[in-house]
Each structure stands twice: as structure tokens, then as C-alpha cells.
Scaffold this motif. Sequence first.
Motif, PDB file in Angstrom:
ATOM      1  N   ASP A  38       0.778  -1.450  -0.122  1.00 50.56           N
ATOM      2  CA  ASP A  38      -0.037   0.301   0.061  1.00 50.56           C
ATOM      3  C   ASP A  38       0.899   1.113  -0.040  1.00 50.56           C
ATOM      4  OD1 ASP A  38      -2.522  -1.602   0.071  1.00 50.56           O
ATOM      5  OD2 ASP A  38      -1.949  -1.718   2.268  1.00 50.56           O
ATOM      6  N   MET A  39       2.137   1.060   0.021  1.00 50.82           N
ATOM      7  CA  MET A  39       2.914   2.269  -0.120  1.00 50.82           C
ATOM      8  C   MET A  39       2.816   3.062  -1.252  1.00 50.82           C
ATOM      9  SD  MET A  39       6.345   1.197   2.458  1.00 50.82           S
ATOM     10  CE  MET A  39       6.639   2.954   2.596  1.00 50.82           C
ATOM     11  N   PRO A  40       2.546   4.384  -1.318  1.00 48.80           N
ATOM     12  CA  PRO A  40       2.233   5.029  -2.620  1.00 48.80           C
ATOM     13  C   PRO A  40       3.226   5.324  -3.556  1.00 48.80           C
ATOM     14  CG  PRO A  40       2.526   6.521  -0.660  1.00 48.80           C
ATOM     15  CD  PRO A  40       2.742   5.168  -0.168  1.00 48.80           C
ATOM     16  N   HIS A  41       4.627   5.199  -3.165  1.00 47.36           N
ATOM     17  CA  HIS A  41       5.522   5.194  -4.203  1.00 47.36           C
ATOM     18  C   HIS A  41       6.353   4.016  -4.381  1.00 47.36           C
ATOM     19  CE1 HIS A  41       4.719   9.451  -3.293  1.00 47.36           C
ATOM     20  NE2 HIS A  41       4.639   9.667  -4.570  1.00 47.36           N
ATOM     21  N   LEU A  42       6.078   3.178  -3.684  1.00 45.10           N
ATOM     22  CA  LEU A  42       7.180   1.700  -3.617  1.00 45.10           C
ATOM     23  C   LEU A  42       7.013   1.202  -5.077  1.00 45.10           C
ATOM     24  CD1 LEU A  42       9.190   0.264  -2.166  1.00 45.10           C
ATOM     25  CD2 LEU A  42       7.149  -1.308  -1.723  1.00 45.10           C
ATOM     26  N   SER A  43       8.189   1.198  -5.883  1.00 44.02           N
ATOM     27  CA  SER A  43       8.306   0.519  -7.132  1.00 44.02           C
ATOM     28  C   SER A  43       9.217  -0.647  -7.476  1.00 44.02           C
ATOM     29  CB  SER A  43       8.724   1.911  -8.085  1.00 44.02           C
ATOM     30  OG  SER A  43       7.748   2.926  -7.958  1.00 44.02           O
ATOM     31  N   TRP A  44      10.037  -0.758  -6.744  1.00 44.31           N
ATOM     32  CA  TRP A  44      11.256  -1.914  -6.914  1.00 44.31           C
ATOM     33  C   TRP A  44      11.420  -2.298  -5.639  1.00 44.31           C
ATOM     34  CZ3 TRP A  44      12.109   3.407  -8.417  1.00 44.31           C
ATOM     35  CH2 TRP A  44      11.935   3.730  -9.801  1.00 44.31           C
ATOM     36  N   LEU A  45      10.773  -3.687  -5.596  1.00 46.34           N
ATOM     37  CA  LEU A  45      11.016  -4.509  -4.226  1.00 46.34           C
ATOM     38  C   LEU A  45      11.666  -5.762  -4.667  1.00 46.34           C
ATOM     39  CD1 LEU A  45      10.073  -5.176  -1.371  1.00 46.34           C
ATOM     40  CD2 LEU A  45       7.790  -5.719  -2.310  1.00 46.34           C
ATOM     41  N   ALA A  46      12.664  -6.298  -3.618  1.00 45.39           N
ATOM     42  CA  ALA A  46      13.233  -7.577  -3.622  1.00 45.39           C
ATOM     43  C   ALA A  46      13.297  -8.140  -2.511  1.00 45.39           C
ATOM     44  CB  ALA A  46      14.923  -7.472  -4.116  1.00 45.39           C
ATOM     45  N   TYR A  47      12.561  -9.598  -2.259  1.00 40.60           N
ATOM     46  CA  TYR A  47      12.471 -10.105  -1.015  1.00 40.60           C
ATOM     47  C   TYR A  47      12.933 -11.618  -0.946  1.00 40.60           C
ATOM     48  CZ  TYR A  47       8.049 -11.734  -3.278  1.00 40.60           C
ATOM     49  OH  TYR A  47       7.172 -11.967  -4.123  1.00 40.60           O
ATOM     50  N   ALA A  48      13.465 -12.131  -2.158  1.00 44.08           N
ATOM     51  CA  ALA A  48      13.914 -13.530  -2.366  1.00 44.08           C
ATOM     52  C   ALA A  48      14.646 -14.020  -1.145  1.00 44.08           C
ATOM     53  CB  ALA A  48      14.472 -13.554  -3.587  1.00 44.08           C
ATOM     54  N   GLY A  49      14.820 -15.332  -1.117  1.00 43.93           N
ATOM     55  CA  GLY A  49      15.856 -15.768  -0.047  1.00 43.93           C
ATOM     56  C   GLY A  49      15.369 -15.721   1.408  1.00 43.93           C
ATOM     57  N   ASN A  50      14.088 -15.328   1.790  1.00 51.54           N
ATOM     58  CA  ASN A  50      13.561 -15.226   2.966  1.00 51.54           C
ATOM     59  C   ASN A  50      12.801 -16.479   3.651  1.00 51.54           C
ATOM     60  OD1 ASN A  50      13.966 -12.378   4.584  1.00 51.54           O
ATOM     61  ND2 ASN A  50      13.439 -12.270   2.466  1.00 51.54           N
ATOM     62  N   PRO A  51      12.686 -17.108   4.840  1.00 51.42           N
ATOM     63  CA  PRO A  51      12.042 -18.154   4.983  1.00 51.42           C
ATOM     64  C   PRO A  51      10.547 -18.316   4.465  1.00 51.42           C
ATOM     65  CG  PRO A  51      12.842 -17.528   6.879  1.00 51.42           C
ATOM     66  CD  PRO A  51      13.433 -16.244   5.795  1.00 51.42           C
ATOM     67  N   PHE A  52       9.597 -16.972   4.262  1.00 51.71           N
ATOM     68  CA  PHE A  52       8.382 -16.842   3.972  1.00 51.71           C
ATOM     69  C   PHE A  52       8.225 -17.433   2.480  1.00 51.71           C
ATOM     70  CE2 PHE A  52       9.452 -12.553   2.686  1.00 51.71           C
ATOM     71  CZ  PHE A  52       8.927 -12.420   1.668  1.00 51.71           C
ATOM     72  N   CYS A  53       9.232 -17.154   1.545  1.00 44.28           N
ATOM     73  CA  CYS A  53       9.125 -17.579   0.173  1.00 44.28           C
ATOM     74  C   CYS A  53       9.995 -18.779  -0.194  1.00 44.28           C
ATOM     75  CB  CYS A  53       9.687 -16.369  -0.662  1.00 44.28           C
ATOM     76  SG  CYS A  53      11.087 -15.692  -0.288  1.00 44.28           S
ATOM     77  N   ALA A  54      10.448 -19.680   0.787  1.00 41.02           N
ATOM     78  CA  ALA A  54      11.403 -20.818   0.474  1.00 41.02           C
ATOM     79  C   ALA A  54      10.521 -21.829  -0.127  1.00 41.02           C
ATOM     80  CB  ALA A  54      12.053 -21.420   1.839  1.00 41.02           C
ATOM     81  N   ALA A  55       9.582 -22.138  -0.129  1.00 49.82           N
ATOM     82  CA  ALA A  55       8.703 -23.139  -0.618  1.00 49.82           C
ATOM     83  C   ALA A  55       8.662 -22.657  -2.006  1.00 49.82           C
ATOM     84  CB  ALA A  55       7.289 -23.295   0.100  1.00 49.82           C
ATOM     85  N   ASP A  56       8.281 -21.526  -2.390  1.00 48.98           N
ATOM     86  CA  ASP A  56       7.931 -21.375  -4.057  1.00 48.98           C
ATOM     87  C   ASP A  56       9.269 -21.389  -4.469  1.00 48.98           C
ATOM     88  OD1 ASP A  56       5.232 -20.745  -3.368  1.00 48.98           O
ATOM     89  OD2 ASP A  56       5.740 -18.499  -3.003  1.00 48.98           O
ATOM     90  N   GLU A  57      10.172 -20.824  -4.028  1.00 46.09           N
ATOM     91  CA  GLU A  57      11.469 -21.006  -4.430  1.00 46.09           C
ATOM     92  C   GLU A  57      12.233 -22.320  -4.788  1.00 46.09           C
ATOM     93  OE1 GLU A  57      13.064 -16.539  -2.707  1.00 46.09           O
ATOM     94  OE2 GLU A  57      14.062 -18.664  -1.907  1.00 46.09           O
ATOM     95  N   LEU A  58      11.789 -23.349  -3.980  1.00 45.14           N
ATOM     96  CA  LEU A  58      12.248 -24.632  -4.054  1.00 45.14           C
ATOM     97  C   LEU A  58      11.372 -25.247  -5.132  1.00 45.14           C
ATOM     98  CD1 LEU A  58      13.778 -27.039  -3.046  1.00 45.14           C
ATOM     99  CD2 LEU A  58      12.053 -27.504  -1.491  1.00 45.14           C
ATOM    100  N   ALA A  59       9.976 -25.143  -5.029  1.00 41.79           N
ATOM    101  CA  ALA A  59       9.247 -25.676  -6.202  1.00 41.79           C
ATOM    102  C   ALA A  59       9.711 -25.112  -7.473  1.00 41.79           C
ATOM    103  CB  ALA A  59       7.667 -25.010  -5.810  1.00 41.79           C
ATOM    104  N   ALA A  60       9.760 -23.898  -7.593  1.00 45.06           N
ATOM    105  CA  ALA A  60      10.255 -23.491  -8.776  1.00 45.06           C
ATOM    106  C   ALA A  60      11.782 -23.845  -9.262  1.00 45.06           C
ATOM    107  CB  ALA A  60      10.384 -21.839  -9.013  1.00 45.06           C
ATOM    108  N   GLU A  61      12.641 -24.014  -8.437  1.00 45.54           N
ATOM    109  CA  GLU A  61      14.021 -24.851  -8.873  1.00 45.54           C
ATOM    110  C   GLU A  61      14.009 -25.905  -9.000  1.00 45.54           C
ATOM    111  OE1 GLU A  61      18.534 -25.119  -6.570  1.00 45.54           O
ATOM    112  OE2 GLU A  61      16.773 -23.879  -5.720  1.00 45.54           O
ATOM    113  N   THR A  62      13.079 -26.801  -8.586  1.00 42.20           N
ATOM    114  CA  THR A  62      12.813 -28.200  -8.865  1.00 42.20           C
ATOM    115  C   THR A  62      12.181 -28.444 -10.053  1.00 42.20           C
ATOM    116  OG1 THR A  62      12.516 -28.778  -6.424  1.00 42.20           O
ATOM    117  CG2 THR A  62      11.803 -30.447  -7.850  1.00 42.20           C
ATOM    118  N   SER A  63      11.237 -27.622 -10.337  1.00 41.10           N
ATOM    119  CA  SER A  63      10.586 -27.843 -11.992  1.00 41.10           C
ATOM    120  C   SER A  63      11.146 -27.421 -13.081  1.00 41.10           C
ATOM    121  CB  SER A  63       8.975 -27.227 -11.675  1.00 41.10           C
ATOM    122  OG  SER A  63       9.235 -25.940 -11.457  1.00 41.10           O
ATOM    123  N   ALA A  64      11.792 -26.274 -12.871  1.00 39.59           N
ATOM    124  CA  ALA A  64      12.415 -25.650 -14.023  1.00 39.59           C
ATOM    125  C   ALA A  64      13.441 -26.333 -14.554  1.00 39.59           C
ATOM    126  CB  ALA A  64      13.146 -24.255 -13.533  1.00 39.59           C
ATOM    127  N   GLY A  65      14.489 -27.103 -14.016  1.00 45.14           N
ATOM    128  CA  GLY A  65      15.390 -27.721 -14.551  1.00 45.14           C
ATOM    129  C   GLY A  65      16.400 -27.059 -15.280  1.00 45.14           C
TER     130      GLY A  65
END
Length: 437
Positions: free
Chosen positions: A171-198
Amino acid sequence: MHTLEQLRAGQLAGVQRLQMSCGLTEFPQEIFDLADTLEILDLSGNVLSSLPDDLPRLRKLRVIFCSLNQFTTLPAVLGACPALTMIGFKSNQIREVPVAALPPDLRWLILTDNQVEELPAAIGHCGQLQKLMLAGNRLTALPTELAACSRLELLRIAANQLAELPLWLLDMPHLSWLAYAGNPFCAADELAAETSAGIAGIAWDRLQFQQKLGEGASGVIHQAALRQADGERAVAVKMFKGAVTSDGLPRCEMTACVSSGEHPSLIPVLGEVYDHPEGASGCVMPLIDPGFGNLAGPPSLESCTRDTYPDGKRFSPAELFGIAGGIASAARHLHERGIMHGDLYGHNILHCDQGRSLLGDFGAASLFAPGAPHAGGLQRLEVRAFGHLLDELMARCDLPAAQQAALAELQAACVQTDPAARPSLADVEQRIMALQV
């Protein structure tokens, strides 16, 4: 680079920028002789662990860099420097950020690759803050007071210990560039992507490095010859700089790259480098036609969050629509695959005179579940980033009045301060295509 001998001999009188990396263990008192002119002080690459209490004597000091030193606490004296707006203490051992260390007019704070576990709630009082770089720390949460920093445009919180994504960020009015990878909350999404991509593995000894092509926050790109069964192939190889970059983790960048799929405005990945003698990681990509060049330069100390362009740089209407349409399409494609680029900037775009464009550098990319409740909010952050890019292109192009008015309306919609009211990138792409006809 300046030397201690030059400083002590009075040879640097009148300088506005001082850069010294010579094993300093203490702050040279002679620097105060430059107080009438010194605006930028770079003491990175020394062994400093403190700054003098009278640092505010440098009354014109706007920017200070003390990266790659031995600080364990962000010096409280920084907050008393009257003109200070940018602080860079990357790659120290900082654990504590005192309230007193935050100048009232702070615009840009870099604490990448430290050991910070908590930010003070008082950071919400930094009303001018535009850029906050915290990747590679030990943060388990962000203070909700940060939401008061309404001018914040770029936030790097990758490679921390966050258990959840703070949804108030969306909801921040001017936030345009955000990076959050490599945190515990996104570990499952990252593992699934890494496994499926090959991804194919390419042995280090099959690559013969040639000239350097470029360098970014996360790595260095060289041209190389790849030995194959049917001969050699010219390729580009990006070797990552280290365990943590300004944007996050090389492993997360690789996962986003190989998950991105095929698109005419994306650079494909051929394989991942393995068996490097020092354990370094890298990826191999097709060699891009030399007719392509960087669309823009990265932000400067003055522009902070906005790209820089050569004086007199102009685009034809065909080039503008080619670049804008191609990048909108590529970003929309990424969003459909659950990838937020996180660094959608002109300096990460290659283009040629015909308007063809390629979006690269996934160092700040983050993954999300396209069906998640917050997916739309994440995508609308990137819409604002695209709106900034469109603004920069339009400022350097002479368009017919009708197209100018329609594009200006679209650009304004992309950057409006109510994130929920911004169009989707699919809508943006369609509107650009309709105007191009």
C-alpha cells in the motif's frame, strides 16, 4: 583514489569528493581541513570501526561510504551531520542501528551484507527516505513505522529471516522496486520453482573466457567460447560476485532466470556453470548481437532512484513503442509465471535502433504464487516501475499530439499513488499496442 600522503601534504585542498582505501585504522584528522568543500567521503575498503564524535564539522558532507570495514554499530554521530542524505555501510559486521544514527533528511541508506536483526521504529521519521537496501541481514520483521516513509521507492529485503511478507508494503504510494527473495516465507515457492524448472549444467572447463561485456550489482559478464560436440559457440557468461549481492542471493537469481520461460524480450539461459575451481557460480546465455546496447545508465547519487541518460539522447516514436511494448509484454509474461523482476529499469534493458528490447538482470527478482491474495498488489508495484520507464522514454521522444496525450494518460495511471487503482501490465500492453497502430 586519493592517498594519505596527498591529504597530509595539503594537496587535496578544495576537493568535493574524497576517496581513500589504504588500510586506515583511524579516521584521518586532516580530513577536517576539507570541511569548506567536502561533500562526498568514501572510506570503503579500510579497517575502520568508528568515526570521530566531531564528524559534523564536515558541514557540507552529503554522502558517506564506509563499506568493507569493521563497524559493528552504525555510528550514532551520522545523525548529527547537518547535510547528510546518503549513508553506505555495506559489508561490515553491523548488528545495531541506533536511532541517533539516522539523519533527518536521509534519502538513501545501504546496510547490505551485515548482521542487523532489527531496525528502529524511528526510521519512520525519515520522511525523505527513497532508497533502503537491507539485503543479506538477519531481520525477522520490519517495523510497521516504516509505512510512514511515504516517499520510499526502492526496498531490498532479500536474504533475511522474514517469516512473512509485510503486506502493508503493497500500500506504500511510491514503492516501485522491491526484492524479497531468500527469506523463509518464500522458501517453498523458490524450491518448487527450482525443482520444476530444471537447467543444464555446463562445466567450467568447457568455457574459454574473452573480453568483459559488462558488470552489474550481482555479477560480471564476459564473452566466452563454449566448446560443443560440433565446435565452438559464442556465449555470454555471468559470474556472480559473492554469496550476497546488493539485491539478494545468486541462487535466487538463477531460479528466477530459469523459471522465466521463453519470450522475445527476455534473454534465455543456456545452462549453469559448475566445477568452478573456487566454487563460484554463474550462468551461460546466448551472446547478444553487438548492435544492442544499454538503454540507460543506473541512477546517480543525485538522481537516487531514477536512471541517467546521455545528454541529447532521443528516441523515435517507433523506438519508443518498440521498447515500451516489448518490456510491458515481458513483464506481463513474468507476472503470469509468478515472477516479479524487482529491478525494472532502463539500465537493465538492452535495445537496438529498431526498437527491439531485451529485459535482463534478474538479481532482484522474487517469486510469488500467481493465485495468492497479495499477487495483484505485488504486480502493481512493478506497474509503477514501468510508469517511470515510460516517463523517461516520453521525455526523449517527439510524439504526435494524440499519441502524446494518450501515453501521458497511461503513464499517469501507472504511477498514481493509490496502488489498487493502477492498471495491470496486461492492460498496459494492450493500450500501448492499440496506440502503436
